[in-house]
Design a protein around this motif. Structure first.
Motif, PDB file in Angstrom:
ATOM      1  N   TRP A  85      53.809  16.021-102.624  1.00 32.30           N
ATOM      2  CA  TRP A  85      54.794  15.788-103.682  1.00 32.30           C
ATOM      3  C   TRP A  85      55.946  15.035-103.067  1.00 32.30           C
ATOM      4  O   TRP A  85      56.332  15.309-101.930  1.00 32.30           O
ATOM      5  N   ASP A  86      56.522  14.083-103.821  1.00 30.91           N
ATOM      6  CA  ASP A  86      57.524  13.205-103.203  1.00 30.91           C
ATOM      7  C   ASP A  86      58.960  13.681-103.388  1.00 30.91           C
ATOM      8  O   ASP A  86      59.843  12.871-103.595  1.00 30.91           O
ATOM      9  N   SER A  87      59.203  14.984-103.320  1.00 34.22           N
ATOM     10  CA  SER A  87      60.612  15.410-103.347  1.00 34.22           C
ATOM     11  C   SER A  87      61.095  15.546-101.908  1.00 34.22           C
ATOM     12  O   SER A  87      60.330  15.369-100.963  1.00 34.22           O
ATOM     13  N   SER A  88      62.366  15.890-101.741  1.00 33.95           N
ATOM     14  CA  SER A  88      62.926  15.862-100.382  1.00 33.95           C
ATOM     15  C   SER A  88      62.655  17.150 -99.594  1.00 33.95           C
ATOM     16  O   SER A  88      62.889  17.196 -98.390  1.00 33.95           O
ATOM     17  N   PHE A  89      62.171  18.231-100.274  1.00 33.39           N
ATOM     18  CA  PHE A  89      61.755  19.487 -99.605  1.00 33.39           C
ATOM     19  C   PHE A  89      62.885  20.243 -98.910  1.00 33.39           C
ATOM     20  O   PHE A  89      62.639  21.242 -98.245  1.00 33.39           O
ATOM     21  N   CYS A  90      64.111  19.727 -99.023  1.00 28.11           N
ATOM     22  CA  CYS A  90      65.220  20.349 -98.293  1.00 28.11           C
ATOM     23  C   CYS A  90      66.494  20.174 -99.111  1.00 28.11           C
ATOM     24  O   CYS A  90      66.695  19.126 -99.734  1.00 28.11           O
ATOM     25  N   ALA A  91      67.313  21.222 -99.161  1.00 26.68           N
ATOM     26  CA  ALA A  91      68.591  21.130 -99.874  1.00 26.68           C
ATOM     27  C   ALA A  91      69.637  21.837 -99.022  1.00 26.68           C
ATOM     28  O   ALA A  91      69.370  22.906 -98.466  1.00 26.68           O
TER      29      ALA A  91
END
Length: 482
Positions: free
Chosen positions: A42-48
């Motif tokens: 999945w192309d989200s950033s995986f980190c916040a």
């Protein structure tokens, strides 16, 4: 005789205080080690990240989980470290609330959005009970994004091609945009005051949407002609920045004016890598950082109103490719060290902070680098925004550094569903929905009672947790004493 500098001459020696920004990875002991970063495609950033915590989506057997670590908890992270693990499918996206550093939202393959309250000092036990579960999507939820200025307003977008905007304070879906996208939504971005959103979709269109009027205000077909995923974000001045691919699979970036999307203000081709370019934007400095998934570099550009509008600054390069990336809000940076951005780069097994700095000789506060920035106070309540009000972010000065204040707990007051069915699709009911509950004092009393009971339960849970922790520590002391 004076010679006017040509455009090209001006470009070569363009004056900018950010020309010499440089990036530096922190030392090994300041990384977060032994983390099994999620391998979900999945192309989200995986980190916040925020000024208190870093959250990272991790591999979890039989469900979905993410880690939440206090920023100072560097070094090796024990395998038994508690996680946030209430989802029944992999977590695809996470986002910290901009108005409460202990509240985080997560979207998952299990079709739900969950909102979590993290204890002030981090987790001591795994968290399985969210403050609220938001159910309304029929397919997996890959995008969650908090409203920038209104408290408790959360947007989610799913693979059902629907965008839902929730009032988290009541657990209701108040806006459902389910007929605007015919294909998968790649990303959604709020504008500066949260009155509009822009989306990038698999049909190669970028749409500008007024969510409360449920209208498409502007759209551009074939923003980028390539078939690979695009991204679109709002800039502070209302323009839109996009990344995508050309027909020849070259990566591109472009700048658009939503009032006239016929032609881009600027369009640049970069390289032929195939990783999706994730843009991270700092509205205070007008710098955009581009992090390609699978790349080992971060490129950064300054956006100005003089040609060529998107000015390349520099590239931070390293050896290891990035699996994801977190971006610290401005109030979490060290202003004494002229730090203008901090990234949290995900490797396969660790998270590595990267610090971007403007070299300055003076130790004094550099007010040209740090204009007043968005603070943690919400400018509007959820009801005000749903009723049609807009407000810019409330700004704070970073002159004396940012000291995180006490966050109030997120309270969810569920309305009596029997009295008031939320009609998320009907425009006429949309405006009245928040008001109905206020009419019946009966409902208010029930809500107050609910709130008190919830708080009591929460305090009792905390006491139980602390008791367990105390007995564990006593056992450990006893072992050491023996």
């Amino acid at each position: 005789m004076t010679v006017k500098p040509t455009d090209t001459m001006r470009r070569v020696v363009r004056q900018s205080k950010f020309r010499h920004v440089f990036g530096q990875a922190v030392k090994n002991d300041q990384c977060y080690d032994d983390i099994r970063v999620s391998r979900v495609t999945w192309d989200s950033s995986f980190c916040a990240v925020n000024p208190r915590f870093v959250a990272i989506i991790v591999d979890a057997s039989g469900g979905g989980a993410f880690l939440v670590l206090p920023l100072h908890k560097t070094g090796r992270i024990d395998k038994s470290y508690p996680t946030v693990c209430g989802h029944t499918g992999p977590v695809l996206d996470i986002d910290w609330c901009p108005h409460n550093d202990q509240v985080i939202a997560s979207g998952s393959e299990d079709c739900t959005v969950m909102v979590w309250q993290i204890p002030e000092n981090g987790l001591t036990l795994s968290l399985t009970e969210p403050v609220v579960v938001l159910e309304g999507h029929s397919k997996r939820v890959g995008i969650v994004a908090w409203h920038p200025t209104a408290r408790n307003v959360l947007l989610s977008a799913g693979c059902d091609n629907a965008i839902i905007i929730w009032n988290v304070g009541t657990g209701e879906a108040l806006i459902n945009l389910d007929d605007m996208h015919v294909d998968m939504i790649y990303n959604v971005s709020w504008n500066r005051n949260g009155s509009l959103i822009c989306t990038a979709s698999k049909d190669k269109k970028v749409r500008v949407i007024d969510p409360r009027k449920q209208e498409i205000v502007a759209e551009k077909e074939k923003t980028h002609e390539g078939a690979r995923p695009m991204r679109a974000i709002f800039l502070a001045d209302g323009n839109i920045f996009t990344t995508g691919f050309s027909r020849m699979s070259e990566r591109q970036l472009a700048l658009w004016n939503p009032k006239n999307m016929e032609e881009p203000i600027a369009l640049h081709e970069m390289d032929t890598s195939n990783g999706v370019l994730l843009p991270f934007y700092d509205p205070d400095t007008n710098i955009i950082y581009l992090c390609g998934k699978g790349d080992s570099s971060i490129r950064y550009f300054e956006i100005t109103d003089e040609s060529p509008y998107v000015h390349y600054l520099n590239t931070f390069s390293s050896k290891e490719p990035q699996r994801g990336m977190g971006f610290m809000p401005k109030r979490g940076l060290d202003v004494n060290k002229c730090e203008i951005a901090r990234f949290f780069k995900l490797h396969e097994r660790k998270c590595e902070p990267i610090i971007m700095t403007v070299p300055r000789k003076s130790d004094l506060f550099q007010d040209d680098l740090y204009p007043d920035t968005a603070g943690p106070e919400a400018a509007l309540e959820a009801e005000e925004w749903f009723e049609g009000k807009n407000a810019d972010p409330l700004l704070i000065s970073l002159k004396h550094g940012y000291i995180p204040g006490k966050n109030r707990d997120l309270k969810v007051v569920k309305k009596n569903i029997l009295d008031n069915k939320p009609a998320a699709n009907k425009k006429s009911d949309l405006i009245n929905a928040p008001k109905k509950a206020a009419d019946a004092s009966n409902t208010q009393n029930e809500a107050k009672l609910d709130e008190i009971l919830k708080e009591l339960k929460s305090i009792k849970d905390t006491i139980t947790n602390q008791d367990e922790r105390i007995s564990k520590l006593e056992q450990q002391m006893a072992k050491i004493a023996d």
